[in-house]
Design an enzyme around this catalytic site. Structure first.
Site, mmCIF file in Angstrom:
data_model
loop_
_atom_site.group_PDB
_atom_site.id
_atom_site.type_symbol
_atom_site.label_atom_id
_atom_site.label_comp_id
_atom_site.label_asym_id
_atom_site.label_seq_id
_atom_site.Cartn_x
_atom_site.Cartn_y
_atom_site.Cartn_z
ATOM 1 N N ASP A 59 57.861 88.264 20.705
ATOM 2 C CA ASP A 59 58.298 89.663 20.629
ATOM 3 C C ASP A 59 58.157 90.381 21.962
ATOM 4 O O ASP A 59 58.647 91.497 22.127
ATOM 5 C CB ASP A 59 57.434 90.430 19.615
ATOM 6 C CG ASP A 59 57.843 90.149 18.186
ATOM 7 O OD1 ASP A 59 59.039 90.006 17.938
ATOM 8 O OD2 ASP A 59 56.942 90.066 17.326
HETATM 9 C C1 BGC Z 1 52.411 92.274 20.284
HETATM 10 C C2 BGC Z 1 53.115 91.192 19.554
HETATM 11 C C3 BGC Z 1 53.681 91.722 18.281
HETATM 12 C C4 BGC Z 1 54.522 92.947 18.533
HETATM 13 C C5 BGC Z 1 54.981 93.518 17.218
HETATM 14 C C6 BGC Z 1 53.322 93.440 20.472
HETATM 15 O O1 BGC Z 1 52.646 94.476 21.078
HETATM 16 O O2 BGC Z 1 51.944 91.790 21.513
HETATM 17 O O3 BGC Z 1 52.245 90.131 19.301
HETATM 18 O O4 BGC Z 1 54.472 90.767 17.673
HETATM 19 O O5 BGC Z 1 53.810 93.907 19.250
HETATM 20 O O6 BGC Z 1 55.628 94.701 17.299
HETATM 21 C C1 NOJ Z 2 53.139 88.687 16.275
HETATM 22 C C2 NOJ Z 2 54.324 88.800 15.400
HETATM 23 O O1 NOJ Z 2 53.925 89.118 14.080
HETATM 24 C C3 NOJ Z 2 55.126 87.548 15.395
HETATM 25 O O2 NOJ Z 2 56.278 87.714 14.641
HETATM 26 C C4 NOJ Z 2 55.461 87.169 16.811
HETATM 27 O O3 NOJ Z 2 56.211 86.022 16.751
HETATM 28 C C5 NOJ Z 2 54.229 87.026 17.651
HETATM 29 N N1 NOJ Z 2 53.490 88.222 17.595
HETATM 30 C C6 NOJ Z 2 54.535 86.686 19.099
HETATM 31 O O4 NOJ Z 2 55.022 87.751 19.807
#
Ligand code: BGC
Ligand code: NOJ
Length: 814
Positions: free
Chosen positions: A487
């Site tokens: 993400d």
């Molecule tokens: C995090 C990710 C997460 C995303 C969700 C980010 O700030 O680092 O792990 O999936 O937010 O919105």
């Molecule tokens: C947390 C999110 O829930 C997941 O969907 C994502 O793949 C990981 N972060 C990596 O960014």
């Protein structure tokens, strides 16, 4: 150092020191009413939706940490001393403190100045309430006069509004009190038809419902004025902060034990039956009273607890294994499976790290979570799939999240995460492999919840696949959109404004940046879809999928290959990411893990090279980091990934979610030792001894462990709600132990460490119990199977056709 121990026989983790490095939590509830509870009774409860139907308050990011909870106080009415048997919030020095976190319940107890007390918290099956069973025993040689208090602080339902909209909320709070029961009815007078209640089995020696009366001004939960004074004030909340507190006076002979039951619950009335008498403003309690009365009886509470115990016994019995490794056994048999159920229930909404406000159920998250829980709750998995698919858009794209209460796509976050649609294929395929229930594909499912737009679920899968073909970039690789699995790899965002969302800000057209990870996912999901199509008699369609998959594999090996490993992506300028040509971020785990998992490059040595280099550059003693070298500064063209300091989160942290992709990749290369070694590095039970460093719960996975670039290398964060649960479960069960579901039956293909003499397992699959015994005769992964004594060809055990309900499978590895 350790803060407790595993009690595997009782399926409990027993914490023996209350000041764990972080609150170590557990979940109450497994259907509609839920709560989180820490080892010192902190936490909160909600009905279905942690944001919109929050029952009780909890203060995130507060000091001391973990404030707000299900607090019990005891007061010696002679010495006037008071304390909490759960340590928080009073934090007295206790004797024999223990917190037993079990399957759906938590028991916290201790002893103080000769008074032993313990509270068991759980949610009965089928009910929207939680029970606190408080047992108090006088261990003194003399009589003891003790007051017991149970207390909670109500949340005014919408947790977001509750924490921000004070000008209104200080005026709306309302309660009703009847002997032994406090009803919280804020906003019931207008558009809500639900209320909460907090009841006590003993007739009150006093109650409070206004926070200030109970705590006193400028005091905290550690020193409630009314507890200190030894007498609750019978306050009625009008506005401000409604609470529930009950006082019970006990006079205990030496050795005497008394049990007090508190019940905290949620109840709905039908809209036309809200008030009694009609036309009044008084809650109609006709339907709630019998429920409260029932569970205030200790014997009924005990019976409900026994049913809960049996529920978990049955749920976990679907797969049980006995290997030479205790950490593997307890994670697979108990805690990892249990964590998968928590992620099923919560997705990423409510934990110590997730506030319950920001995130609903993720499309990607919830689909892949299926890999970890579908065998335990297939019927509910089916419902989840249909809910998820109903939020899919006609384009095949998906809302990134939906709200569990409304089951609608969440507009704030929208869509455009170009990996999302494929996870639906992965989830549905996992469901059919588990259940053999092909009928799900014919279920009519709408797009974007629009009535009248229904098409069979199978059509949704087609569109998921098509979605990528409609969005190919300059190299023929999938365009990444807002992001893919990572993400934080925001290649079309280019954000220079503080506070902007990296996930939803998109400044670029998105026609250039491509993802090698999505290519791998496309290949994986495409093969699954082709298999499904074949079995639906759509041979031509199946071949067309396989042709696209073959094309994508070719493109990946050509434009997604960096010479020794897979590239990660191309950015908006068409420049490589995850290449030896890059100064930072030369090699990434996701594309290498997933491409190999998907079988790309297995024939020509590229997969082996990718895995070897992934190990060489990314593996550490605490797990594999996301990429190397970490980004040392913020890069506009990369987005959130480079916003994190080196070693944290997606910027070269150890993302435990993606480590299993490499474990599976290693099994595909036949490397059982390395696969299990990687598995063990992040296995929380195996890390129990380094509790001071790891800091999170030793019984569940955390999303992330700080990577080698971080000053806190080895420290875990964001436990419980993470794809880590499902992926580790899937990797160990289906790929290392190799007990794998397929469309045709149960495949048995272990790739286990050479030193293991074998293992045994019991698997209930499509109504049949498979007793599996694997023995090692040679060092390799070749397996010869016999089923009920008769040798079979290949590795797939097909379901018995003669009605047998138990099958014995023996496998000889050589
Ligand atoms: C995090 C990710 C997460 C995303 C969700 C980010 O700030 O680092 O792990 O999936 O937010 O919105
Ligand atoms: C947390 C999110 O829930 C997941 O969907 C994502 O793949 C990981 N972060 C990596 O960014």
């Amino acid at each position: 150092m350790k803060y407790g121990y595993f009690d595997d026989r009782n399926r409990e983790y027993v914490i023996t020191q209350p000041d764990t490095p972080l609150p170590w939590i557990n979940y109450l509830g497994c259907e509609a009413y839920f709560g989180i509870i820490s080892n010192t009774a902190g936490g909160y409860s909600f009905y279905r939706d942690a944001r919109l139907r929050r029952l009780t308050r909890y203060r995130y990011n507060n000091v001391p940490m973990d404030s707000g909870g299900r607090y019990v106080y005891l007061r010696d009415d002679e010495s006037k001393e008071f304390w909490s048997p759960s340590w928080q919030p009073t934090r007295n020095e206790l004797k024999d403190y223990s917190c037993r976190h079990g399957m759906g319940y938590t028991t916290i107890g201790s002893s103080y100045s000769g008074i032993e007390a313990s509270t068991r918290y759980f949610v009965p099956l089928g009910e929207n309430l939680e029970i606190w069973q408080l047992t108090v025993t006088n261990r003194r040689a003399t009589r003891a006069k003790v007051s017991a208090f149970g207390s909670i602080e109500f949340c005014l339902w919408d947790a977001q509004d509750d924490a921000t909209n004070f000008q209104r909320n200080f005026n709306t709070g309302q309660v009703e009190v009847e002997p032994g029961v406090i009803y919280h009815k804020t906003e019931y007078r207008e558009r809500r038809n639900h209320f909460a209640y907090f009841a006590c089995s003993e007739l009150d020696a006093g109650f409070d419902t206004q926070r200030e009366a109970f705590l006193g001004a400028y005091r905290g939960w550690d020193k409630p004025a009314a507890v200190e004074a030894g007498q609750l004030t019978n306050s009625i909340a009008h506005g401000w902060s409604p609470i529930g507190a009950h006082q019970v006076k006990l006079d205990l002979a030496p050795g005497e034990t008394r049990q007090i039951v508190f019940v905290l619950g949620y109840h709905e009335n039908s809209v036309d039956q809200k008030f009694d008498p009609p036309g009044s403003q008084i809650i109609n309690k006709t339907t709630v009273k019998p429920v409260i009365a029932k569970y205030l009886v200790a014997a009924q509470a005990d019976a409900a607890f026994e049913s809960l115990r049996q529920y978990w016994e049955k749920t976990l019995s679907v797969f049980q294994v006995n290997t030479p490794d205790v950490h593997t056994n307890r994670m697979v048999n108990i805690w990892n499976a249990y964590q998968c159920m928590a992620t099923f229930n919560m997705s990423r909404s409510a934990s110590f790290f997730e506030s319950g406000i920001g995130r609903g159920l993720g499309f990607r998250d919830s689909n892949q979570d299926l890999l970890g829980f579908v065998h335990m709750v297939p019927a509910r998995a089916r419902e989840r799939i249909l809910d998820l698919a109903s939020t899919q858009l006609r384009t095949g794209g998906a809302y990134h999240q939906y709200q569990p209460l409304t089951k609608r796509g969440n507009n704030d976050i929208g869509g455009g995460f170009n990996d999302d649609p494929h996870w639906l294929i992965v989830g549905v395929s996992a469901y059919i492999k588990e259940t053999g229930d092909w009928s799900i594909l014919d279920e009519p499912v709408p797009f974007d919840n629009e009535p009248g737009s229904e098409v069979p679920l199978y059509e949704h899968l087609r569109r998921s696949f098509r979605y990528t073909l409609d969005r190919l970039g300059p190299h023929g690789l999938p365009l990444i959109g807002r992001a893919d699995w990572n993400d934080c790899l925001n290649l079309n965002c280019f954000s220079d404004t503080p506070g902007q969302s990296f996930q939803t800000t998109t400044n670029k057209e998105g026609k250039v940046a491509e993802s090698v990870f999505i290519a791998g996912l496309f290949v994986f999901a495409g093969r699954e879809l082709a298999d499904i199509a074949t079995r639906r008699g759509l041979a031509e369609e199946s071949s067309s999928y396989l042709a696209e998959v073959a094309k994508m594999e070719k493109v990946t090996l050509e434009h997604g290959w960096d010479g020794e490993w897979f590239l990660r992506a191309y950015d908006d300028f068409g420049a490589k990411i995850g290449s030896k040509e890059c100064e930072e971020g030369k090699i990434f785990i996701e594309s290498n893990g997933f491409c190999v998992l998907a079988g790309i490059g297995l024939d020509d040595g590229k997969a082996a090279s990718a895995m070897a280099n992934t190990g060489k550059y990314l593996a550490t003693q605490h797990g594999l980091v996301v990429q190397q070298p970490a980004y040392s500064q913020y890069y506009l063209n990369l987005g959130e990934i480079s916003s994190y300091p080196p070693g944290y989160k997606e910027n070269a942290g150890i993302f435990c979610h993606v480590n299993p992709w490499v474990m599976i990749g290693e099994t595909r290369l036949g490397h059982g030792d390395l696969a299990h070694d990687y598995y063990s590095r992040i296995n929380p039970s195996a890390r129990e001894e380094i509790g001071d460093l790891h800091r999170c719960e030793p019984y569940v996975y955390a999303q992330m462990i700080a990577g080698k670039d971080a000053p806190t290398f080895g420290e875990a964060k964001n436990s419980w709600l993470t794809g880590t649960a499902a992926w580790n479960y899937y990797a160990i069960v289906q790929w290392i132990l190799g007990v794998r579901t397929t469309l045709d039956g149960l495949e048995i293909a272990p790739v286990i460490p050479k030193s293991w003499p074998g293992f045994t397992a019991t698997r209930t699959f499509r109504g049949v119990v498979y007793k599996i015994a694997i023995e090692r005769e040679g060092e390799g992964n070749h397996i010869a199977l016999t089923v009920d004594g008769a040798p079979i060809e290949g590795k797939v055990v097909t379901p018995p056709t003669d009605g047998r309900k138990e099958v014995s499978v023996k496998g000889i590895l050589s």
